[in-house]
Design an enzyme around this catalytic site. Sequence first.
Site, PDB file in Angstrom:
ATOM      1  CE  LYS A 246      -4.422  -0.271   2.421  1.00 37.05           C
ATOM      2  NZ  LYS A 246      -5.034  -0.033   3.736  1.00 37.05           N
TER       3      LYS A 246
HETATM    4  C1  E4P Z   1      -8.506   0.537   3.901  1.00 32.56           C
HETATM    5  O1  E4P Z   1      -7.624  -0.060   3.361  1.00 32.56           O
HETATM    6  C2  E4P Z   1      -8.391   1.225   5.206  1.00 32.56           C
HETATM    7  O2  E4P Z   1      -7.630   0.397   6.048  1.00 32.56           O
HETATM    8  C3  E4P Z   1      -9.694   1.451   5.896  1.00 32.56           C
HETATM    9  O3  E4P Z   1     -10.787   1.073   5.100  1.00 32.56           O
HETATM   10  C4  E4P Z   1      -9.842   2.751   6.598  1.00 32.56           C
HETATM   11  O4  E4P Z   1     -11.110   2.806   7.208  1.00 32.56           O
HETATM   12  P1  E4P Z   1     -11.502   3.884   8.308  1.00 32.56           P
HETATM   13  O5  E4P Z   1     -11.775   5.190   7.635  1.00 32.56           O
HETATM   14  O6  E4P Z   1     -12.759   3.333   8.942  1.00 32.56           O
HETATM   15  O7  E4P Z   1     -10.350   3.960   9.262  1.00 32.56           O
END
Ligand code: E4P
Length: 235
Positions: A83
Amino acid sequence: MKIFLDTANLTEIREAVSWGAIDGVTTNPSLVAKEQREFFPLLEEICETVGGPVSMETTCRDAAGMVEEGRAFSKLHKHIVVKCPLTKDGLKATRQLTQENIRVNVTLCFSATQALLAAKAGAFFVSPFIGRLDDISAEGMALVRDIKTIYGNYGFATQILVASVRHPLHVLEAAKIGADIATMPFSVLEALVKHPLTDIGLERFLKDWEQLPPEARHSQSAPLGSGASLQRVKK
Ligand code: E4P
């Protein structure tokens, strides 16, 4: 649409895998920090448990650092997807890692033009953060629709991974739009299973079943439904 679990918690992952419900996992530094375990062994265990793509996030701010981290992550397990954040450095790192055949999930995407750039850099996944947009009174799902249109217009292969999902309606909308993947916390996955009419229906069936005399319900000598068992019930 594929379903990913947004967690680094192995208990949740094992449970969801046992339902046959998930195709992959996404993590981020906040989720990993919650587990208070050594990072690499934890991620390796997640990859083995899931048997599908597992996104792990780089923690450097500069492209060179992200590329170095991404290379190390990719050596850890074949299921790893690196990522990178949607910054200039993140795009540079995405381009470089993609050229090395390392799959990249470009994360923290909040606009369709950002998503366009992620696709041009060669991202394998792009992660629009729906819930965080809703939180600031912008319509998160409108972003998913726009990305779908743009990627369709030009035939980009980048997969749309709907992230920051907060409730089942987000999942429903993502599927209707035709997103490739939705990643969600375990609580949302559990909410997808639940329906009050299922619970009421099951209660009623089991209560009616009680009306059948116990000796007519099962047979040790012949399996239920076999001729022998039915004859015994008739007597
Ligand atoms: C995605 O890869 C993220 O880890 C995640 O969906 C973030 O979600 P949040 O906004 O609930 O922290």
